[in-house]
Write an enzyme that holds these catalytic residues in place. Structure first.
Site, PDB file in Angstrom:
ATOM      1  N   HIS A 172       0.818  -1.217   0.000  1.00 12.32           N
ATOM      2  CA  HIS A 172       0.000   0.000   0.000  1.00 12.32           C
ATOM      3  C   HIS A 172       0.852   1.268   0.000  1.00 12.32           C
ATOM      4  O   HIS A 172       0.334   2.345  -0.265  1.00 12.32           O
ATOM      5  CB  HIS A 172      -0.929  -0.002   1.221  1.00 12.32           C
ATOM      6  CG  HIS A 172      -2.026  -1.015   1.108  1.00 12.32           C
ATOM      7  ND1 HIS A 172      -3.316  -0.688   0.784  1.00 12.32           N
ATOM      8  CD2 HIS A 172      -2.009  -2.363   1.238  1.00 12.32           C
ATOM      9  CE1 HIS A 172      -4.064  -1.782   0.736  1.00 12.32           C
ATOM     10  NE2 HIS A 172      -3.283  -2.817   1.019  1.00 12.32           N
ATOM     11  N   ASP A 218       3.620   9.387  -0.911  1.00  9.30           N
ATOM     12  CA  ASP A 218       2.432   8.626  -0.502  1.00  9.30           C
ATOM     13  C   ASP A 218       2.198   7.508  -1.503  1.00  9.30           C
ATOM     14  O   ASP A 218       2.346   7.724  -2.712  1.00  9.30           O
ATOM     15  CB  ASP A 218       1.202   9.562  -0.504  1.00  9.30           C
ATOM     16  CG  ASP A 218       0.239   9.246   0.634  1.00  9.30           C
ATOM     17  OD1 ASP A 218       0.188   8.086   1.059  1.00  9.30           O
ATOM     18  OD2 ASP A 218      -0.460  10.179   1.080  1.00  9.30           O
TER      19      ASP A 218
HETATM   20  C1  GDG Z   1      -2.064   3.860   3.259  1.00  5.86           C
HETATM   21  C2  GDG Z   1      -1.057   4.523   2.308  1.00  5.86           C
HETATM   22  C3  GDG Z   1      -2.777   4.437   0.497  1.00  5.86           C
HETATM   23  C4  GDG Z   1      -8.312  10.171   7.806  1.00  5.86           C
HETATM   24  N1  GDG Z   1      -8.645  10.893   8.900  1.00  5.86           N
HETATM   25  C5  GDG Z   1      -9.828  10.420   9.325  1.00  5.86           C
HETATM   26  C6  GDG Z   1     -10.236   9.388   8.469  1.00  5.86           C
HETATM   27  N2  GDG Z   1      -9.289   9.263   7.544  1.00  5.86           N
HETATM   28  C7  GDG Z   1      -9.362   8.296   6.426  1.00  5.86           C
HETATM   29  C8  GDG Z   1      -9.385   9.007   5.090  1.00  5.86           C
HETATM   30  C9  GDG Z   1      -8.895   7.888   4.172  1.00  5.86           C
HETATM   31  C10 GDG Z   1      -7.939   7.110   5.084  1.00  5.86           C
HETATM   32  O1  GDG Z   1      -8.250   7.455   6.421  1.00  5.86           O
HETATM   33  C11 GDG Z   1      -6.491   7.503   4.819  1.00  5.86           C
HETATM   34  O2  GDG Z   1      -6.095   6.921   3.642  1.00  5.86           O
HETATM   35  P1  GDG Z   1      -4.846   7.497   2.825  1.00  5.86           P
HETATM   36  O3  GDG Z   1      -4.787   6.786   1.539  1.00  5.86           O
HETATM   37  O4  GDG Z   1      -4.999   8.965   2.647  1.00  5.86           O
HETATM   38  O5  GDG Z   1      -3.551   7.282   3.725  1.00  5.86           O
HETATM   39  P2  GDG Z   1      -2.905   6.131   4.714  1.00  5.86           P
HETATM   40  O6  GDG Z   1      -3.665   5.998   5.957  1.00  5.86           O
HETATM   41  O7  GDG Z   1      -1.488   6.563   4.882  1.00  5.86           O
HETATM   42  O8  GDG Z   1      -2.996   4.752   3.885  1.00  5.86           O
HETATM   43  C12 GDG Z   1      -1.781   5.341   1.245  1.00  5.86           C
HETATM   44  C13 GDG Z   1      -3.659   3.680   1.464  1.00  5.86           C
HETATM   45  O9  GDG Z   1      -2.886   2.980   2.437  1.00  5.86           O
HETATM   46  C14 GDG Z   1      -4.542   2.650   0.737  1.00  5.86           C
HETATM   47  O10 GDG Z   1      -3.794   1.787  -0.041  1.00  5.86           O
HETATM   48  O11 GDG Z   1      -3.581   5.254  -0.333  1.00  5.86           O
HETATM   49  O12 GDG Z   1      -0.865   5.895   0.337  1.00  5.86           O
HETATM   50  O13 GDG Z   1      -0.149   5.364   3.036  1.00  5.86           O
HETATM   51  O14 GDG Z   1      -9.952   7.022   3.828  1.00  5.86           O
HETATM   52  O15 GDG Z   1     -10.662   9.494   4.803  1.00  5.86           O
HETATM   53  N3  GDG Z   1     -11.394   8.717   8.605  1.00  5.86           N
HETATM   54  C15 GDG Z   1     -12.202   9.085   9.643  1.00  5.86           C
HETATM   55  N4  GDG Z   1     -11.856  10.074  10.512  1.00  5.86           N
HETATM   56  C16 GDG Z   1     -10.691  10.775  10.406  1.00  5.86           C
HETATM   57  O16 GDG Z   1     -10.418  11.675  11.206  1.00  5.86           O
HETATM   58  N5  GDG Z   1     -13.360   8.445   9.794  1.00  5.86           N
END
Ligand code: GDG
Length: 472
Positions: free
Chosen positions: A155, A363
């Protein structure tokens, strides 16, 4: 259709999967359809090691979760996974805290997982392991006689070979990866980095179809960009709760626009750089004072790791100093929330914000960029400002793409986003929405599983294996 076995560091709560978003929902749907097992750490620590997992049956799906000891938690999770692999794979050699005990703990937990999981496997199963915590899992499962097809999806980014080679265990890591049948990456850049490493540091032979020959087996590596459940997120955004509605109305009356950022508080997300760019925007365009505010939601994560405590302090200091300098009795330039916000609220806040500011330093993909686009009103959409170093930038070309290290460029892009005419916003949004809808969570999952289940080519001549060659 064969049973599916998902392995991830944490087992998703299948009853609550709608809450956790695209990935858990997508995988949970596939599991419910085909039947199978979701295996991983329970999130708990215990005093004595145990091989007895907690097993729960939900329809055709079994969730199997295992606690680990406090020592394993420190060495495997806080240590090797999050103090070595996470910074290393995000190109942050300066933050790698390498200790031999960490790698031992990492192998110990993967060995334990493989041993316990092997008791639950059936001959026709297809196994899909997720992320950097589980790189050695396939090699360990093979030791238990597992001959099933095993896939792995990373990921997070895969670093260039020049960087990876700085890690003391790089050879073991890549050897372990080559025990999978299929290795999936988020982007072409990651897949190319992996390919370059294998070509330069191992004697795995490249086959004409793009795969590698390792010990007479075919190992495929490819790009499978992850997506979100676009429809579900759009629906969530369309029905804001009362508190978000009131906040939006108030801003509307005051003629105030909102820039939004949502990220776990992680140093890879470029949060201080983002705050500085917002402050630079206000310096460049003083007429925006009182007219635009920046809402950053940054829930805490991995607080046991020192680098995370440091980034939190830096961010609090920056927010305090920018607000102290610029705020007025009726306007706060930066609203910084260091708590988790319900998913429905996030969706509504995205829709109510004129700019989505997503500027990680590095990322894997970044799902927030996709969620921001999915949440917009197509008649009056906001603008996405996106880092060139987010995996998402490979697909989302119609965003305003920025270099997160260039404060001036980011400030200018924010100004451009705030001034963008409606027709251009609509056009960019249409293209972005089409792209995230094409490559949504279901498409990601289906394409990975189809490739994993595609029969291997006829038996391959052994080239002496994929062991890392002496040239290393
Ligand atoms: C890894 C990789 C890759 C965030 N704050 C809150 C919240 N979130 C949710 C977001 C989004 C998720 O968490 C974060 O996903 P990301 O993709 O932005 O980043 P990582 O956590 O680092 O994820 C990344 C991912 O895996 C999938 O393969 O895209 O590059 O690092 O859904 O909305 N959700 C809630 N409250 C929050 O305060 N409910």
């Amino acid at each position: 259709m064969s049973r599916l076995v998902i392995v991830s560091n944490r087992v998703a709560d299948l009853r609550q999967s709608q809450q956790s978003g695209g990935l858990a929902v997508g995988l949970a749907d596939a599991l419910k359809e085909r039947g199978g097992v979701w295996f991983g750490w329970s999130g708990e620590t215990v005093d004595k090691p145990t091989e007895e997992p907690v097993v729960e049956q939900l329809g055709k799906v079994e969730t199997v979760s295992l606690p680990v000891t406090q020592r394993d938690f420190s060495d495997y999770y806080v240590g090797y996974a999050n103090s070595v692999l996470w910074p290393l794979f995000h190109y942050r050699l300066d933050l790698v805290d390498y200790r031999p005990a960490y790698f031992k703990g990492y192998l110990r937990v993967n060995r334990l997982f493989a041993k316990v999981l092997s008791r639950f496997l059936e001959p026709g199963d297809v196994i899909w392991a997720h992320d950097y915590h589980l790189i050695p899992l396939a090699a360990q499962l093979r030791k238990h006689g597992c001959r099933q097809r095993i896939g792995f999806f990373l990921h997070i980014p895969f670093p260039p070979p020049e960087l990876l080679a700085a890690s003391p265990n790089h050879a073991e890591l890549v050897d372990a990866l080559l025990q999978y049948d299929l290795i999936g990456f988020q982007t072409q850049t990651d897949a190319n980095n992996f390919r370059r490493y294998v070509e330069q540091h191992t004697d795995a032979a490249p086959a004409p179809d793009g795969s590698f020959v390792v010990d007479g087996r075919s190992v495929r590596a490819d790009r499978f960009p992850i997506g979100i459940d676009v429809e579900a997120f759009r629906k969530m955004a369309e029905t804001p709760q009362e508190d978000v509605r009131i906040d939006t109305m108030r801003r509307h009356i005051l003629g105030r626009r909102q820039i939004i950022g949502v990220d776990r508080l992680d140093y890879s997300k470029g949060l201080p750089e983002r705050m500085k760019a917002f402050a630079r925007l206000l310096a460049l365009k003083p007429e925006l004072e009182g007219k635009v505010s920046f809402l950053q939601i940054a829930p805490p994560t991995r607080e046991d790791v020192t680098a995370y405590a440091q980034i939190r302090e830096e961010l609090e200091h920056l927010t305090g100093s920018i607000n102290g300098r610029l705020a007025d009795f009726n306007w706060t330039p930066i609203r910084y929330i260091h708590r988790s916000v319900p998913r429905e609220t996030l969706a509504a806040l995205f829709r109510a914000s004129q700019v989505g500011f997503v500027t990680p330093l590095r990322d894997g993909m970044n799902l927030v960029a996709k969620e921001y686009v999915a949440a917009q009103d197509p008649e009056d959409p906001g603008v996405l400002v996106l880092s060139q170093f987010a995996g998402a930038a490979e697909e989302m070309r119609e965003a305003l793409i920025v270099n997160p290290y260039d404060t001036d460029e980011m400030a200018r892009s924010l100004a451009q986003a705030l001034e963008m005419p409606l027709a251009e916003r609509q056009e960019r949004h249409r293209a972005l929405l089409a792209s995230i809808s094409r490559q949504d969570a279901q498409a990601w999952m289906r394409s990975f599983l189809a490739e994993l289940e595609r029969p291997a080519v006829a038996p391959l001549p052994s080239n002496g294996g994929g062991r890392v060659a002496a040239m290393r």
